[in-house]
Design an enzyme around this catalytic site. Structure first.
Site, PDB file in Angstrom:
ATOM      1  N   TYR A 169       0.821  -1.220   0.000  1.00 36.76           N
ATOM      2  CA  TYR A 169       0.000   0.000   0.000  1.00 36.76           C
ATOM      3  C   TYR A 169       0.852   1.267   0.000  1.00 36.76           C
ATOM      4  O   TYR A 169       0.341   2.357  -0.253  1.00 36.76           O
ATOM      5  CB  TYR A 169      -0.937   0.047   1.220  1.00 36.76           C
ATOM      6  CG  TYR A 169      -1.866  -1.136   1.383  1.00 36.76           C
ATOM      7  CD1 TYR A 169      -2.087  -2.032   0.333  1.00 36.76           C
ATOM      8  CD2 TYR A 169      -2.526  -1.369   2.579  1.00 36.76           C
ATOM      9  CE1 TYR A 169      -2.932  -3.123   0.493  1.00 36.76           C
ATOM     10  CE2 TYR A 169      -3.374  -2.459   2.735  1.00 36.76           C
ATOM     11  CZ  TYR A 169      -3.554  -3.339   1.692  1.00 36.76           C
ATOM     12  OH  TYR A 169      -4.385  -4.414   1.866  1.00 36.76           O
ATOM     13  N   HIS A 227       1.207 -11.327   1.896  1.00 34.91           N
ATOM     14  CA  HIS A 227       0.096 -10.637   1.220  1.00 34.91           C
ATOM     15  C   HIS A 227      -0.547 -11.494   0.126  1.00 34.91           C
ATOM     16  O   HIS A 227      -1.750 -11.443  -0.101  1.00 34.91           O
ATOM     17  CB  HIS A 227       0.613  -9.328   0.622  1.00 34.91           C
ATOM     18  CG  HIS A 227      -0.452  -8.306   0.377  1.00 34.91           C
ATOM     19  ND1 HIS A 227      -0.204  -6.961   0.374  1.00 34.91           N
ATOM     20  CD2 HIS A 227      -1.782  -8.422   0.135  1.00 34.91           C
ATOM     21  CE1 HIS A 227      -1.320  -6.301   0.140  1.00 34.91           C
ATOM     22  NE2 HIS A 227      -2.300  -7.171  -0.013  1.00 34.91           N
TER      23      HIS A 227
HETATM   24  N1  LIG Z   1      -5.291  -8.780   1.463  1.00 35.83           N
HETATM   25  C1  LIG Z   1      -5.600  -8.206   0.332  1.00 35.83           C
HETATM   26  O1  LIG Z   1      -5.160  -8.611  -0.759  1.00 35.83           O
HETATM   27  C2  LIG Z   1      -6.543  -7.021   0.340  1.00 35.83           C
HETATM   28  C3  LIG Z   1      -7.158  -6.620  -0.846  1.00 35.83           C
HETATM   29  C4  LIG Z   1      -8.035  -5.520  -0.806  1.00 35.83           C
HETATM   30  C5  LIG Z   1      -8.259  -4.857   0.402  1.00 35.83           C
HETATM   31  N2  LIG Z   1      -7.629  -5.274   1.537  1.00 35.83           N
HETATM   32  C6  LIG Z   1      -7.848  -4.571   2.838  1.00 35.83           C
HETATM   33  O2  LIG Z   1      -9.231  -4.541   3.132  1.00 35.83           O
HETATM   34  C7  LIG Z   1      -9.658  -3.183   3.339  1.00 35.83           C
HETATM   35  C8  LIG Z   1     -11.104  -3.017   2.905  1.00 35.83           C
HETATM   36  O3  LIG Z   1     -11.283  -3.437   1.563  1.00 35.83           O
HETATM   37  P1  LIG Z   1     -11.613  -2.440   0.384  1.00 35.83           P
HETATM   38  O4  LIG Z   1     -11.390  -1.036   0.821  1.00 35.83           O
HETATM   39  O5  LIG Z   1     -10.897  -2.924  -0.800  1.00 35.83           O
HETATM   40  O6  LIG Z   1     -13.160  -2.674   0.112  1.00 35.83           O
HETATM   41  P2  LIG Z   1     -14.516  -2.300   0.865  1.00 35.83           P
HETATM   42  O7  LIG Z   1     -14.307  -2.088   2.319  1.00 35.83           O
HETATM   43  O8  LIG Z   1     -15.501  -3.319   0.408  1.00 35.83           O
HETATM   44  O9  LIG Z   1     -14.955  -0.946   0.148  1.00 35.83           O
HETATM   45  C9  LIG Z   1     -14.507   0.317   0.480  1.00 35.83           C
HETATM   46  C10 LIG Z   1     -15.444   1.302  -0.198  1.00 35.83           C
HETATM   47  O10 LIG Z   1     -16.766   1.118   0.321  1.00 35.83           O
HETATM   48  C11 LIG Z   1     -17.300   2.346   0.764  1.00 35.83           C
HETATM   49  N3  LIG Z   1     -17.957   2.111   2.052  1.00 35.83           N
HETATM   50  C12 LIG Z   1     -17.389   1.585   3.167  1.00 35.83           C
HETATM   51  N4  LIG Z   1     -18.295   1.507   4.152  1.00 35.83           N
HETATM   52  C13 LIG Z   1     -19.465   1.999   3.662  1.00 35.83           C
HETATM   53  C14 LIG Z   1     -20.755   2.203   4.209  1.00 35.83           C
HETATM   54  N5  LIG Z   1     -21.047   1.890   5.471  1.00 35.83           N
HETATM   55  N6  LIG Z   1     -21.728   2.729   3.402  1.00 35.83           N
HETATM   56  C15 LIG Z   1     -21.445   3.062   2.139  1.00 35.83           C
HETATM   57  N7  LIG Z   1     -20.227   2.901   1.552  1.00 35.83           N
HETATM   58  C16 LIG Z   1     -19.248   2.384   2.316  1.00 35.83           C
HETATM   59  C17 LIG Z   1     -16.143   3.296   0.938  1.00 35.83           C
HETATM   60  O11 LIG Z   1     -16.532   4.584   0.492  1.00 35.83           O
HETATM   61  P3  LIG Z   1     -16.507   5.866   1.496  1.00 35.83           P
HETATM   62  O12 LIG Z   1     -15.051   6.187   1.703  1.00 35.83           O
HETATM   63  O13 LIG Z   1     -17.250   6.892   0.701  1.00 35.83           O
HETATM   64  O14 LIG Z   1     -17.205   5.462   2.751  1.00 35.83           O
HETATM   65  C18 LIG Z   1     -15.053   2.721   0.022  1.00 35.83           C
HETATM   66  O15 LIG Z   1     -15.086   3.354  -1.235  1.00 35.83           O
HETATM   67  C19 LIG Z   1      -8.631  -2.354   2.569  1.00 35.83           C
HETATM   68  O16 LIG Z   1      -8.580  -1.035   3.004  1.00 35.83           O
HETATM   69  C20 LIG Z   1      -7.365  -3.132   2.844  1.00 35.83           C
HETATM   70  O17 LIG Z   1      -6.842  -2.792   4.127  1.00 35.83           O
HETATM   71  C21 LIG Z   1      -6.794  -6.351   1.527  1.00 35.83           C
END
Ligand SMILES: NC(=O)c1ccc[n+]([C@@H]2O[C@H](COP(=O)([O-])OP(=O)(O)OC[C@H]3O[C@@H](n4cnc5c(N)ncnc54)[C@H](OP(=O)(O)O)[C@@H]3O)[C@@H](O)[C@H]2O)c1
Length: 272
Positions: free
Chosen positions: A44, A102
């Protein structure tokens, strides 16, 4: 007890793809709301900013559950520990609470990198270790390769994707799953069922989705830049979905919507 089931750590705050003011403001809000489990990664490029924001917030170190992840380019013997020490410097900590691989290694042989992960734990650089984006077969191989328990396989997990194969592997190996893309980066909001179910509990669609993940036995990882969403995603421990509603949401996994795949990440494995 598994670290992701302790205290408030069933709800981690994710930091991808945040940087700069967006990152520091979101982390400030998350800590203020009550999150103590924070998820970062070498990939990241924000570990130094996460470290600075955590230091500035002044939360006692022993309250935090800090996770970072080793980039697959750093899995080799010459790079693994130096890259981890650099991550610790950036995060301004002596150890991380959880260190993950990862991705599976690019050559597919999981054993050498899992053994290096165990070595990092033995050196005291990580309290707990785990993996991410592993298939069921890789979970079994990893478990057999080392003595130290693996505390998670962090994977894409939301109601639009059927992850029953991994859930069975989690039970069999004792390596619990944890979720990322928990609201499928907003895709879940295209389906009225989550809002409809939420209406009968006085909860939002997002809260229903996160509650379903938790009741499936999977700790959640969410990211948001908005205070109201950060708060809503944390406020998911004081209601319970009925078995009828759990079944209705289970049926949505037939949608088969996967975000993170080979198109996005060329070295991703062939997922179950
Ligand atoms: N291990 C891996 O390979 C891997 C891969 C991907 C992600 N991750 C980790 O997982 C975390 C979360 O995954 P992600 O960010 O990819 O996906 P996510 O949490 O499914 O989606 C994040 C998006 O959803 C919106 N959101 C979040 N909560 C909300 C709510 N209550 N109501 C409406 N919209 C909402 C956010 O917008 P707003 O900002 O407008 O709220 C943001 O744009 C990452 O930050 C990272 O740390 C790990």
């Amino acid at each position: 007890m598994n670290v992701y089931f302790e205290k408030t750590h069933q709800r981690s705050f994710g930091t991808f793809p945040l940087h700069g003011e967006a990152l520091s403001s979101a982390l400030r809000d998350a800590l203020d709301v009550g999150y103590r489990a924070i998820d970062s990664a070498q990939m990241y490029g924000n570990e130094a900013e996460v470290g600075a924001a955590l230091r500035a917030a002044g939360v006692p170190r022993d309250e935090l559950c800090l996770t970072t992840k080793i980039h697959p380019e750093n899995f080799g013997e010459d790079k693994f520990l130096p890259s981890l020490r650099e991550s610790l410097d950036k995060l301004q900590v002596e150890h991380v609470d959880v260190l993950l691989l990862h991705w599976p290694p690019m050559d597919g042989d999981v054993v050498p990198s899992v053994k290096r992960l165990e070595q990092a734990a033995r050196l005291g650089l990580a309290k707990h270790i785990g993996v991410s984006n592993y298939t069921a077969a890789m979970m079994r191989t990893a478990k057999a390769a080392i003595d130290t328990p693996l505390v998670t396989n962090q994977v894409e997990f939301h109601p639009l994707l059927d992850q029953r194969v991994l859930l069975r592997a989690a039970t069999e190996t004792g390596i619990p799953l944890s979720s990322y893309c928990s609201v499928a980066r907003g895709e879940v909001f295209k389906y009225p069922i989550f809002g409809e179910i939420g209406a009968s509990y006085g909860r939002s669609a997002a809260q229903v989705v996160l509650r379903w993940i938790l009741q499936t036995g999977v700790p959640i990882n969410t990211m948001s830049t908005r205070r109201e969403n950060i708060q809503a995603n944390f406020d998911v421990m004081d209601f319970t979905l009925s078995s009828v509603d759990m079944d209705r949401i289970d049926a949505m996994t037939a949608t088969g919507y996967r975000i993170i795949d080979k198109k996005l990440v060329p070295f991703a494995p062939v997922f179950d």
